[in-house]
Design an enzyme around this catalytic site. Structure first.
Site, PDB file in Angstrom:
ATOM      1  N   HIS A 205       0.789  -1.237   0.000  1.00 25.11           N
ATOM      2  CA  HIS A 205       0.000   0.000   0.000  1.00 25.11           C
ATOM      3  C   HIS A 205       0.816   1.280   0.000  1.00 25.11           C
ATOM      4  O   HIS A 205       0.253   2.365  -0.072  1.00 25.11           O
ATOM      5  CB  HIS A 205      -0.958   0.023   1.195  1.00 25.11           C
ATOM      6  CG  HIS A 205      -0.272   0.358   2.483  1.00 25.11           C
ATOM      7  ND1 HIS A 205       0.545  -0.524   3.139  1.00 25.11           N
ATOM      8  CD2 HIS A 205      -0.251   1.499   3.214  1.00 25.11           C
ATOM      9  CE1 HIS A 205       1.022   0.042   4.227  1.00 25.11           C
ATOM     10  NE2 HIS A 205       0.558   1.276   4.296  1.00 25.11           N
TER      11      HIS A 205
HETATM   12  C1  UD1 Z   1      -2.339   5.589   5.857  1.00 17.87           C
HETATM   13  C2  UD1 Z   1      -1.070   6.114   6.532  1.00 17.87           C
HETATM   14  C3  UD1 Z   1       0.026   5.055   6.414  1.00 17.87           C
HETATM   15  C4  UD1 Z   1      -0.444   3.712   6.926  1.00 17.87           C
HETATM   16  C5  UD1 Z   1      -1.724   3.332   6.204  1.00 17.87           C
HETATM   17  C6  UD1 Z   1      -2.260   2.011   6.686  1.00 17.87           C
HETATM   18  C7  UD1 Z   1      -0.602   8.527   6.429  1.00 17.87           C
HETATM   19  C8  UD1 Z   1       0.206   9.557   5.764  1.00 17.87           C
HETATM   20  N1  UD1 Z   1      -0.561   7.304   5.872  1.00 17.87           N
HETATM   21  O1  UD1 Z   1      -2.038   5.432   4.472  1.00 17.87           O
HETATM   22  O2  UD1 Z   1       1.144   5.473   7.185  1.00 17.87           O
HETATM   23  O3  UD1 Z   1       0.555   2.751   6.707  1.00 17.87           O
HETATM   24  O4  UD1 Z   1      -2.682   4.362   6.429  1.00 17.87           O
HETATM   25  O5  UD1 Z   1      -3.437   1.657   6.041  1.00 17.87           O
HETATM   26  O6  UD1 Z   1      -1.231   8.791   7.423  1.00 17.87           O
HETATM   27  N2  UD1 Z   1      -9.457   4.868   1.754  1.00 17.87           N
HETATM   28  C9  UD1 Z   1     -10.644   4.189   1.760  1.00 17.87           C
HETATM   29  N3  UD1 Z   1     -11.200   3.871   2.971  1.00 17.87           N
HETATM   30  C10 UD1 Z   1     -10.637   4.212   4.146  1.00 17.87           C
HETATM   31  C11 UD1 Z   1      -9.432   4.913   4.128  1.00 17.87           C
HETATM   32  C12 UD1 Z   1      -8.844   5.241   2.926  1.00 17.87           C
HETATM   33  O7  UD1 Z   1     -11.176   3.858   0.724  1.00 17.87           O
HETATM   34  O8  UD1 Z   1     -11.204   3.885   5.211  1.00 17.87           O
HETATM   35  C13 UD1 Z   1      -8.819   5.184   0.453  1.00 17.87           C
HETATM   36  C14 UD1 Z   1      -9.087   6.577  -0.023  1.00 17.87           C
HETATM   37  O9  UD1 Z   1      -9.228   6.550  -1.390  1.00 17.87           O
HETATM   38  C15 UD1 Z   1      -7.815   7.326   0.330  1.00 17.87           C
HETATM   39  C16 UD1 Z   1      -6.760   6.235   0.178  1.00 17.87           C
HETATM   40  O10 UD1 Z   1      -7.429   5.026   0.563  1.00 17.87           O
HETATM   41  O11 UD1 Z   1      -7.599   8.416  -0.492  1.00 17.87           O
HETATM   42  C17 UD1 Z   1      -5.563   6.432   1.024  1.00 17.87           C
HETATM   43  O12 UD1 Z   1      -5.923   6.618   2.398  1.00 17.87           O
HETATM   44  P1  UD1 Z   1      -5.005   7.530   3.367  1.00 17.87           P
HETATM   45  O13 UD1 Z   1      -5.507   7.476   4.758  1.00 17.87           O
HETATM   46  O14 UD1 Z   1      -4.815   8.880   2.732  1.00 17.87           O
HETATM   47  O15 UD1 Z   1      -3.596   6.847   3.283  1.00 17.87           O
HETATM   48  P2  UD1 Z   1      -3.203   5.314   3.392  1.00 17.87           P
HETATM   49  O16 UD1 Z   1      -2.577   4.928   2.125  1.00 17.87           O
HETATM   50  O17 UD1 Z   1      -4.331   4.496   3.924  1.00 17.87           O
END
Ligand code: UD1
Length: 363
Positions: A205
């Site tokens: 991820h």
């Molecule tokens: C975040 C953390 C990362 C951690 C990871 C674990 C930061 C900078 N990054 O990254 O350190 O390793 O979580 O999972 O804080 N999304 C969904 N559903 C959700 C959450 C996210 O669909 O419940 C999708 C959205 O499209 C979003 C993307 O995932 O834009 C990324 O989510 P985000 O929280 O921005 O970063 P992660 O890659 O999850």
């Protein structure tokens, strides 16, 4: 003494559980649980609260996904109001996600003491958003609780006063130890039809791996070769799912008959899959540590790690996005040719107890 415990994203939940449990044993500590809502999907959040037997959050900020600046800003705006209203004595943050850094910045400016659990880790790669979060949070923290020796060394090199640094072990391993027996009965391997079969467990991820087409393609190519020898179980993170679609890589996935793709899965199911995997291929931070504790071979698809003890002492190695190295190392494991590894110092299930004992002295 009122302490706000902050969680936001999936890797925070297993770290806060043991801390809340330990705080509940002290009558002088009043814990308040705040969930920023950085992760909000049922499978990224609620499932973990259930598996980890966490109390419902006292306060939910519902910030959701956005760009880094937008998400961080939203958390700060909402959290400032929480601190204003609750007037805590301390704010405790874990790990390195945007919620960690955002709540630290708010607390520092409002004169509230900050406790950082999992302090001092450094990848020395500022292209990682987490590295920025770690640096900011540690610079502002009053209590820095460290999981491994490198954390102490890094903080001292950055000029952090030694009196603030406490080597207490790893709260994520506290959770793992606490739930290990329960995880054995999860039944996930029957549901995925891999019970009794050797398999590789994959997670992916990191933006550097999945948001860059060539890197994601190289790694999928590697899985295609590994799949000749082993089934692959791959719970797919929402970010990765989105990017596979955007890069039109679904056909590559479809061509692999031994690849089992699933939605993100809960804590107990994942622990069960990890315990029974032949090898774990990952770019996660926490999984490098959990495999080291379990003695399961781990091939980390990154150029660096902020958790060097997993390489120096544990079962982890770093291979970047090199297709050949991923495949070569998976084969090494299959051939029984892997380092044994040891459990790092103080990863004994009692880290949260030690942390809360330090905090309770301040009450
Ligand atoms: C975040 C953390 C990362 C951690 C990871 C674990 C930061 C900078 N990054 O990254 O350190 O390793 O979580 O999972 O804080 N999304 C969904 N559903 C959700 C959450 C996210 O669909 O419940 C999708 C959205 O499209 C979003 C993307 O995932 O834009 C990324 O989510 P985000 O929280 O921005 O970063 P992660 O890659 O999850």
């Amino acid at each position: 003494m009122k302490i706000i415990n902050v969680v936001g994203a999936r890797p925070n939940f297993m770290k806060i559980g043991p801390i809340v449990r330990a705080m509940n044993r002290y009558s002088q500590i009043e814990p308040v649980l705040v969930h920023t809502g950085q992760h909000y999907d049922e499978k990224m959040s609620k499932l973990f609260f259930e598996d980890l037997e966490l109390p419902e959050p006292d306060i939910y900020l519902n910030v959701g996904s956005a760009t880094h600046a937008q998400q961080t800003a939203k958390i700060m705006i909402e959290f400032e109001q929480v601190v204003e209203k609750e007037r805590p004595d301390m704010v405790l943050v874990v790990g390195d996600v945007n919620s960690t850094a955002a709540c630290s910045m708010v607390s520092a400016k409002m004169g509230v003491k900050i406790v950082h659990v999992e302090a001092g880790l450094r990848s020395f790669d500022r292209r990682m958003p987490e590295e920025i979060n770690r640096i900011v949070t540690d610079a502002l923290s009053d209590y820095l609780f460290v999981t491994e020796q490198s954390g102490i060394d890094n903080l001292k090199n950055e000029g952090v006063d030694e009196s603030k640094i406490h080597f207490t072990g790893n709260v994520m391993i506290d959770s793992l130890i606490h739930f290990l027996e329960k995880a054995k009965n999860s039944g996930i391997r029957d549901r995925l039809k891999v019970n009794g079969h050797p398999y590789a467990l994959v997670t992916l991820h990191r933006p550097s791996n999945v948001d860059v087409r060539e890197n994601l393609t190289r790694l999928l190519d590697a899985f295609k070769l590994v799949e000749k020898d082993l089934k692959i179980v791959f719970p797919v993170h929402p970010r990765t799912r989105k990017m596979m679609k955007q890069f039109e890589l679904d056909s590559v996935i479809d061509s692999m008959s031994g690849l089992i793709l699933t939605d993100p899965i809960g804590y107990l199911d994942f622990m069960n899959l990890m315990q029974n995997a032949t090898v774990v291929l990952t770019d996660s931070g926490g999984i490098q540590e959990e495999t080291t504790y379990l003695g399961i071979p781990c091939v980390t698809m990154r150029e660096n790690t902020e958790r060097p003890v997993t390489v120096d002492v544990g079962t982890n190695i770093l291979v970047g996005t090199n297709t050949d190295l991923v495949v070569e190392n998976a084969r090494k494991v299959i051939d029984g040719n892997w380092k044994k590894g040891r459990i790092p110092e103080l990863w004994d299930g009692k880290a949260a107890e030690r942390i809360v004992a330090v905090l309770a002295r301040e009450a």
